[in-house]
Design a protein around this motif. Sequence first.
Motif, PDB file in Angstrom:
ATOM      1  N   GLY A   1      14.160   6.012   7.574  1.00 27.03           N
ATOM      2  CA  GLY A   1      13.760   7.176   8.355  1.00 27.03           C
ATOM      3  C   GLY A   1      12.364   7.612   8.012  1.00 27.03           C
ATOM      4  O   GLY A   1      11.875   7.394   6.898  1.00 27.03           O
ATOM      5  N   PHE A   2      11.708   8.202   8.968  1.00 25.05           N
ATOM      6  CA  PHE A   2      10.390   8.787   8.766  1.00 25.05           C
ATOM      7  C   PHE A   2      10.488  10.239   9.149  1.00 25.05           C
ATOM      8  O   PHE A   2      11.073  10.592  10.172  1.00 25.05           O
ATOM      9  CB  PHE A   2       9.332   8.071   9.611  1.00 25.05           C
ATOM     10  N   ASN A   3       9.915  11.075   8.322  1.00 28.36           N
ATOM     11  CA  ASN A   3      10.050  12.504   8.529  1.00 28.36           C
ATOM     12  C   ASN A   3       8.714  13.179   8.382  1.00 28.36           C
ATOM     13  O   ASN A   3       7.950  12.852   7.557  1.00 28.36           O
ATOM     14  CB  ASN A   3      11.045  13.042   7.514  1.00 28.36           C
TER      15      ASN A   3
ATOM     16  N   PHE B   1      -2.476   8.055  10.437  1.00 28.64           N
ATOM     17  CA  PHE B   1      -1.927   7.429   9.233  1.00 28.64           C
ATOM     18  C   PHE B   1      -1.202   6.173   9.668  1.00 28.64           C
ATOM     19  O   PHE B   1      -0.366   6.212  10.575  1.00 28.64           O
ATOM     20  CB  PHE B   1      -0.964   8.384   8.517  1.00 28.64           C
ATOM     21  N   ASN B   2      -1.519   5.021   9.048  1.00 32.97           N
ATOM     22  CA  ASN B   2      -0.931   3.739   9.419  1.00 32.97           C
ATOM     23  C   ASN B   2      -0.164   3.188   8.226  1.00 32.97           C
ATOM     24  O   ASN B   2      -0.742   2.982   7.161  1.00 32.97           O
ATOM     25  CB  ASN B   2      -2.047   2.776   9.836  1.00 32.97           C
ATOM     26  N   LEU B   3       1.127   2.945   8.407  1.00 37.57           N
ATOM     27  CA  LEU B   3       1.995   2.408   7.356  1.00 37.57           C
ATOM     28  C   LEU B   3       2.604   1.102   7.826  1.00 37.57           C
ATOM     29  O   LEU B   3       3.152   1.017   8.925  1.00 37.57           O
ATOM     30  CB  LEU B   3       3.117   3.396   7.029  1.00 37.57           C
ATOM     31  N   THR B   4       2.500   0.066   6.988  1.00 40.52           N
ATOM     32  CA  THR B   4       3.139  -1.218   7.243  1.00 40.52           C
ATOM     33  C   THR B   4       4.097  -1.503   6.096  1.00 40.52           C
ATOM     34  O   THR B   4       3.716  -1.409   4.930  1.00 40.52           O
ATOM     35  CB  THR B   4       2.095  -2.349   7.329  1.00 40.52           C
TER      36      THR B   4
ATOM     37  N   VAL C   1      -4.296   7.276   0.724  1.00 38.93           N
ATOM     38  CA  VAL C   1      -3.786   8.537   0.202  1.00 38.93           C
ATOM     39  C   VAL C   1      -2.818   8.251  -0.938  1.00 38.93           C
ATOM     40  O   VAL C   1      -2.317   7.137  -1.074  1.00 38.93           O
ATOM     41  CB  VAL C   1      -3.081   9.366   1.307  1.00 38.93           C
ATOM     42  N   VAL C   2      -2.558   9.264  -1.733  1.00 35.39           N
ATOM     43  CA  VAL C   2      -1.608   9.131  -2.834  1.00 35.39           C
ATOM     44  C   VAL C   2      -0.185   9.169  -2.287  1.00 35.39           C
ATOM     45  O   VAL C   2       0.124   9.952  -1.389  1.00 35.39           O
ATOM     46  CB  VAL C   2      -1.810  10.265  -3.858  1.00 35.39           C
ATOM     47  N   ALA C   3       0.673   8.317  -2.823  1.00 39.88           N
ATOM     48  CA  ALA C   3       2.092   8.328  -2.485  1.00 39.88           C
ATOM     49  C   ALA C   3       2.886   8.461  -3.781  1.00 39.88           C
ATOM     50  O   ALA C   3       2.492   7.922  -4.814  1.00 39.88           O
ATOM     51  CB  ALA C   3       2.486   7.052  -1.748  1.00 39.88           C
ATOM     52  N   THR C   4       3.973   9.187  -3.715  1.00 42.32           N
ATOM     53  CA  THR C   4       4.798   9.421  -4.900  1.00 42.32           C
ATOM     54  C   THR C   4       6.205   8.903  -4.657  1.00 42.32           C
ATOM     55  O   THR C   4       6.805   9.168  -3.604  1.00 42.32           O
ATOM     56  CB  THR C   4       4.858  10.930  -5.224  1.00 42.32           C
ATOM     57  N   VAL C   5       6.740   8.167  -5.626  1.00 47.15           N
ATOM     58  CA  VAL C   5       8.116   7.675  -5.563  1.00 47.15           C
ATOM     59  C   VAL C   5       9.054   8.815  -5.957  1.00 47.15           C
ATOM     60  O   VAL C   5       8.893   9.418  -7.020  1.00 47.15           O
ATOM     61  CB  VAL C   5       8.313   6.477  -6.528  1.00 47.15           C
ATOM     62  N   ILE C   6      10.003   9.097  -5.094  1.00 48.69           N
ATOM     63  CA  ILE C   6      11.065  10.060  -5.398  1.00 48.69           C
ATOM     64  C   ILE C   6      12.357   9.243  -5.468  1.00 48.69           C
ATOM     65  O   ILE C   6      12.817   8.710  -4.468  1.00 48.69           O
ATOM     66  CB  ILE C   6      11.179  11.155  -4.316  1.00 48.69           C
ATOM     67  N   ASP C   7      12.888   9.114  -6.663  1.00 48.73           N
ATOM     68  CA  ASP C   7      14.055   8.250  -6.881  1.00 48.73           C
ATOM     69  C   ASP C   7      14.966   8.874  -7.942  1.00 48.73           C
ATOM     70  O   ASP C   7      15.064   8.380  -9.066  1.00 48.73           O
ATOM     71  CB  ASP C   7      13.582   6.852  -7.309  1.00 48.73           C
ATOM     72  N   PRO C   8      15.660   9.950  -7.595  1.00 51.89           N
ATOM     73  CA  PRO C   8      16.460  10.666  -8.596  1.00 51.89           C
ATOM     74  C   PRO C   8      17.626   9.868  -9.167  1.00 51.89           C
ATOM     75  O   PRO C   8      18.104  10.180 -10.261  1.00 51.89           O
ATOM     76  CB  PRO C   8      16.964  11.895  -7.831  1.00 51.89           C
TER      77      PRO C   8
ATOM     78  N   LEU D   1       7.070  -4.450   0.579  1.00 45.31           N
ATOM     79  CA  LEU D   1       5.629  -4.348   0.353  1.00 45.31           C
ATOM     80  C   LEU D   1       5.091  -3.252   1.259  1.00 45.31           C
ATOM     81  O   LEU D   1       5.260  -3.310   2.477  1.00 45.31           O
ATOM     82  CB  LEU D   1       4.939  -5.676   0.658  1.00 45.31           C
ATOM     83  N   LEU D   2       4.469  -2.244   0.670  1.00 43.37           N
ATOM     84  CA  LEU D   2       3.943  -1.107   1.420  1.00 43.37           C
ATOM     85  C   LEU D   2       2.426  -1.146   1.460  1.00 43.37           C
ATOM     86  O   LEU D   2       1.779  -1.242   0.418  1.00 43.37           O
ATOM     87  CB  LEU D   2       4.396   0.205   0.773  1.00 43.37           C
ATOM     88  N   ASN D   3       1.890  -1.075   2.647  1.00 41.96           N
ATOM     89  CA  ASN D   3       0.438  -0.975   2.834  1.00 41.96           C
ATOM     90  C   ASN D   3       0.167   0.174   3.781  1.00 41.96           C
ATOM     91  O   ASN D   3       0.886   0.341   4.777  1.00 41.96           O
ATOM     92  CB  ASN D   3      -0.130  -2.265   3.430  1.00 41.96           C
ATOM     93  N   TRP D   4      -0.855   0.968   3.487  1.00 40.15           N
ATOM     94  CA  TRP D   4      -1.190   2.083   4.364  1.00 40.15           C
ATOM     95  C   TRP D   4      -2.679   2.398   4.305  1.00 40.15           C
ATOM     96  O   TRP D   4      -3.358   2.072   3.344  1.00 40.15           O
ATOM     97  CB  TRP D   4      -0.363   3.326   4.034  1.00 40.15           C
TER      98      TRP D   4
END
Length: 97
Positions: free
Chosen positions: A95-97, A75-78, A25-32, A18-21
């Motif tokens: 990882g966070f980049n 920016f706060n991500l849980t 802002v917009v977030a995009t799933v990158i899942d090739p 579960l992602l909360n932030w």
Amino acid sequence: NNNPVTATSRDNDQQTILLNWIPAVVATVIDPDNQLDIADGIEITSGTTITQTADQFNGVATWRIEFNVNLLTSFNLTAAHDHATANAIGTESYGFN
């Protein structure tokens, strides 16, 4: 790469996250490689639950979430994880980049 974690120790169990932030802002799933239950390129919002559909061993997980923070100063991500294995969540790798 100065990361001391070897590829053989980077395992992620099948799980829901579960992602909360904030801010919103917009977030995009990158899942090739289709490792999540949300398709590659889909935009998600805070409060979204993603599911990693299978165990990913030896650093083979290729999915990521890109947050469009546009030079924000805060920016706060849980992330709340839920998985049904005997492994401790502390053995998962992210990882966070």
